[in-house]
Scaffold this motif. Structure first.
Motif, PDB file in Angstrom:
ATOM      1  N   GLY A  34       0.827  -1.207   0.000  1.00  0.00           N
ATOM      2  CA  GLY A  34       0.000   0.000   0.000  1.00  0.00           C
ATOM      3  C   GLY A  34       0.855   1.248   0.000  1.00  0.00           C
ATOM      4  N   PRO A  35       0.229   2.443   0.145  1.00  0.00           N
ATOM      5  CA  PRO A  35       0.978   3.700   0.128  1.00  0.00           C
ATOM      6  C   PRO A  35       1.955   3.771   1.298  1.00  0.00           C
ATOM      7  N   ARG A  36       3.108   4.370   1.036  1.00  0.00           N
ATOM      8  CA  ARG A  36       4.098   4.572   2.083  1.00  0.00           C
ATOM      9  C   ARG A  36       3.579   5.615   3.065  1.00  0.00           C
ATOM     10  N   PRO A  37       3.560   5.318   4.365  1.00  0.00           N
ATOM     11  CA  PRO A  37       3.078   6.317   5.311  1.00  0.00           C
ATOM     12  C   PRO A  37       4.037   7.509   5.371  1.00  0.00           C
ATOM     13  N   GLU A  38       3.448   8.681   5.553  1.00  0.00           N
ATOM     14  CA  GLU A  38       4.236   9.897   5.677  1.00  0.00           C
ATOM     15  C   GLU A  38       4.989   9.848   7.002  1.00  0.00           C
ATOM     16  N   ALA A  39       6.209  10.325   7.000  1.00  0.00           N
ATOM     17  CA  ALA A  39       7.031  10.315   8.207  1.00  0.00           C
ATOM     18  C   ALA A  39       6.515  11.333   9.215  1.00  0.00           C
ATOM     19  N   LYS A  40       6.777  11.060  10.479  1.00  0.00           N
ATOM     20  CA  LYS A  40       6.459  12.022  11.528  1.00  0.00           C
ATOM     21  C   LYS A  40       7.358  13.246  11.361  1.00  0.00           C
ATOM     22  N   PRO A  41       6.861  14.417  11.745  1.00  0.00           N
ATOM     23  CA  PRO A  41       7.734  15.591  11.705  1.00  0.00           C
ATOM     24  C   PRO A  41       8.784  15.473  12.815  1.00  0.00           C
ATOM     25  N   SER A  42       9.907  16.126  12.622  1.00  0.00           N
ATOM     26  CA  SER A  42      10.921  16.135  13.674  1.00  0.00           C
ATOM     27  C   SER A  42      10.506  17.124  14.755  1.00  0.00           C
ATOM     28  N   LYS A  43      11.123  17.019  15.922  1.00  0.00           N
ATOM     29  CA  LYS A  43      10.851  17.964  16.997  1.00  0.00           C
ATOM     30  C   LYS A  43      11.236  19.380  16.564  1.00  0.00           C
ATOM     31  N   ALA A  44      12.323  19.499  15.807  1.00  0.00           N
ATOM     32  CA  ALA A  44      12.759  20.811  15.319  1.00  0.00           C
ATOM     33  C   ALA A  44      11.730  21.406  14.360  1.00  0.00           C
ATOM     34  N   GLN A  45      11.139  20.572  13.508  1.00  0.00           N
ATOM     35  CA  GLN A  45      10.110  21.073  12.582  1.00  0.00           C
ATOM     36  C   GLN A  45       8.898  21.599  13.348  1.00  0.00           C
ATOM     37  N   VAL A  46       8.487  20.883  14.366  1.00  0.00           N
ATOM     38  CA  VAL A  46       7.345  21.322  15.170  1.00  0.00           C
ATOM     39  C   VAL A  46       7.708  22.604  15.916  1.00  0.00           C
ATOM     40  N   ALA A  47       8.886  22.644  16.517  1.00  0.00           N
ATOM     41  CA  ALA A  47       9.312  23.840  17.260  1.00  0.00           C
ATOM     42  C   ALA A  47       9.367  25.063  16.353  1.00  0.00           C
ATOM     43  N   SER A  48       9.697  24.872  15.082  1.00  0.00           N
ATOM     44  CA  SER A  48       9.805  25.999  14.150  1.00  0.00           C
ATOM     45  C   SER A  48       8.446  26.594  13.787  1.00  0.00           C
ATOM     46  N   LEU A  49       7.361  25.886  14.072  1.00  0.00           N
ATOM     47  CA  LEU A  49       6.035  26.442  13.799  1.00  0.00           C
ATOM     48  C   LEU A  49       5.797  27.701  14.642  1.00  0.00           C
ATOM     49  N   PHE A  50       6.439  27.786  15.794  1.00  0.00           N
ATOM     50  CA  PHE A  50       6.375  29.014  16.596  1.00  0.00           C
ATOM     51  C   PHE A  50       6.992  30.178  15.828  1.00  0.00           C
ATOM     52  N   ASP A  51       8.096  29.936  15.146  1.00  0.00           N
ATOM     53  CA  ASP A  51       8.767  30.997  14.377  1.00  0.00           C
ATOM     54  C   ASP A  51       7.836  31.545  13.301  1.00  0.00           C
ATOM     55  N   ARG A  52       7.080  30.657  12.671  1.00  0.00           N
ATOM     56  CA  ARG A  52       6.098  31.074  11.659  1.00  0.00           C
ATOM     57  C   ARG A  52       5.035  31.962  12.307  1.00  0.00           C
ATOM     58  N   TRP A  53       4.556  31.551  13.481  1.00  0.00           N
ATOM     59  CA  TRP A  53       3.539  32.310  14.203  1.00  0.00           C
ATOM     60  C   TRP A  53       4.097  33.664  14.644  1.00  0.00           C
ATOM     61  N   ASN A  54       5.303  33.666  15.197  1.00  0.00           N
ATOM     62  CA  ASN A  54       5.934  34.905  15.658  1.00  0.00           C
ATOM     63  C   ASN A  54       6.177  35.863  14.481  1.00  0.00           C
ATOM     64  N   ALA A  55       6.555  35.327  13.335  1.00  0.00           N
ATOM     65  CA  ALA A  55       6.747  36.161  12.138  1.00  0.00           C
ATOM     66  C   ALA A  55       5.413  36.775  11.705  1.00  0.00           C
ATOM     67  N   ALA A  56       4.320  36.021  11.835  1.00  0.00           N
ATOM     68  CA  ALA A  56       3.005  36.567  11.509  1.00  0.00           C
ATOM     69  C   ALA A  56       2.655  37.712  12.456  1.00  0.00           C
ATOM     70  N   LEU A  57       3.033  37.592  13.733  1.00  0.00           N
ATOM     71  CA  LEU A  57       2.820  38.695  14.677  1.00  0.00           C
ATOM     72  C   LEU A  57       3.522  39.960  14.197  1.00  0.00           C
ATOM     73  N   GLN A  58       4.737  39.798  13.680  1.00  0.00           N
ATOM     74  CA  GLN A  58       5.546  40.944  13.271  1.00  0.00           C
ATOM     75  C   GLN A  58       4.932  41.714  12.104  1.00  0.00           C
ATOM     76  N   THR A  59       4.025  41.072  11.363  1.00  0.00           N
ATOM     77  CA  THR A  59       3.374  41.783  10.253  1.00  0.00           C
ATOM     78  C   THR A  59       2.373  42.809  10.774  1.00  0.00           C
ATOM     79  N   GLY A  60       1.907  42.637  12.018  1.00  0.00           N
ATOM     80  CA  GLY A  60       0.898  43.529  12.574  1.00  0.00           C
ATOM     81  C   GLY A  60      -0.499  43.259  12.033  1.00  0.00           C
ATOM     82  N   ASP A  61      -0.664  42.201  11.248  1.00  0.00           N
ATOM     83  CA  ASP A  61      -1.939  41.876  10.610  1.00  0.00           C
ATOM     84  C   ASP A  61      -2.626  40.738  11.366  1.00  0.00           C
TER      85      ASP A  61
END
Length: 168
Positions: A34-61
């Motif tokens: 069957g289809p190959r299961p997608e790999a779990k994200p790394s801890k670093a990838q999950v932690a970096s989602l905060f950086d995306r959120w914080n960057a969105a804050l910086q837009t002021g939008d």
């Protein structure tokens, strides 16, 4: 055409067809199991989602920030007693919060990857806030929990809790 020649051609066609199906399956990421299961994200990838959120804050939008939350997300914000449970309420919170030009920084993070589509990021973060009237800066330290889910190939915040440190 004699019988032996015909059987050889049929075998060649079957082998060629099987090879093409196998090649197409490998290219598409499909195996006999069957289809190959997608790999779990790394801890670093999950932690970096905060950086995306914080960057969105910086837009002021506030809309850019709110779009990082799932439609059914729950936000328990740091500087509001009101629980936010829909897009409009989350936008409303960030309209007020972003007036303080928040800049976040993680102090400590603990990531728990639950599976390929869900993870938790908990810890302590620090925000530098600027008073819109006086320009005076202050720092607020808070505990946080982000619960993330991957939906339609994109990571969303489904639960965000933030509370000021009780001894701060």
């Amino acid at each position: 055409m004699n019988s032996k020649s015909r059987k050889t051609r049929i075998r060649a066609a079957v082998v060629t067809g099987a090879a093409l199906v196998t090649a197409a399956s490998v290219t598409a990421g499909v195996s006999a199991a069957g289809p190959r299961p997608e790999a779990k994200p790394s801890k670093a990838q999950v932690a970096s989602l905060f950086d995306r959120w914080n960057a969105a804050l910086q837009t002021g939008d506030p809309e850019k920030v709110a779009k990082l939350y799932a439609a059914d997300a729950v936000l328990l914000p740091t500087v509001s007693n009101k629980i936010r449970t829909d897009h409009a309420q989350i936008v409303d919170y960030f309209e007020h919060f972003l007036a303080n030009k928040p800049v976040g920084k993680k102090v400590r993070t603990i990531v728990n990857v639950l599976d390929r589509n869900s993870a938790l990021d908990t810890g302590i973060y620090r925000f530098t806030l600027t008073d819109p009237k006086t320009g005076k800066k202050r720092v607020v330290e808070a505990r946080y929990t982000y619960e993330y889910e991957k939906r339609g190939g994109q990571w969303f915040i489904v639960n965000h809790h933030s509370s000021a440190m009780p001894e701060g």
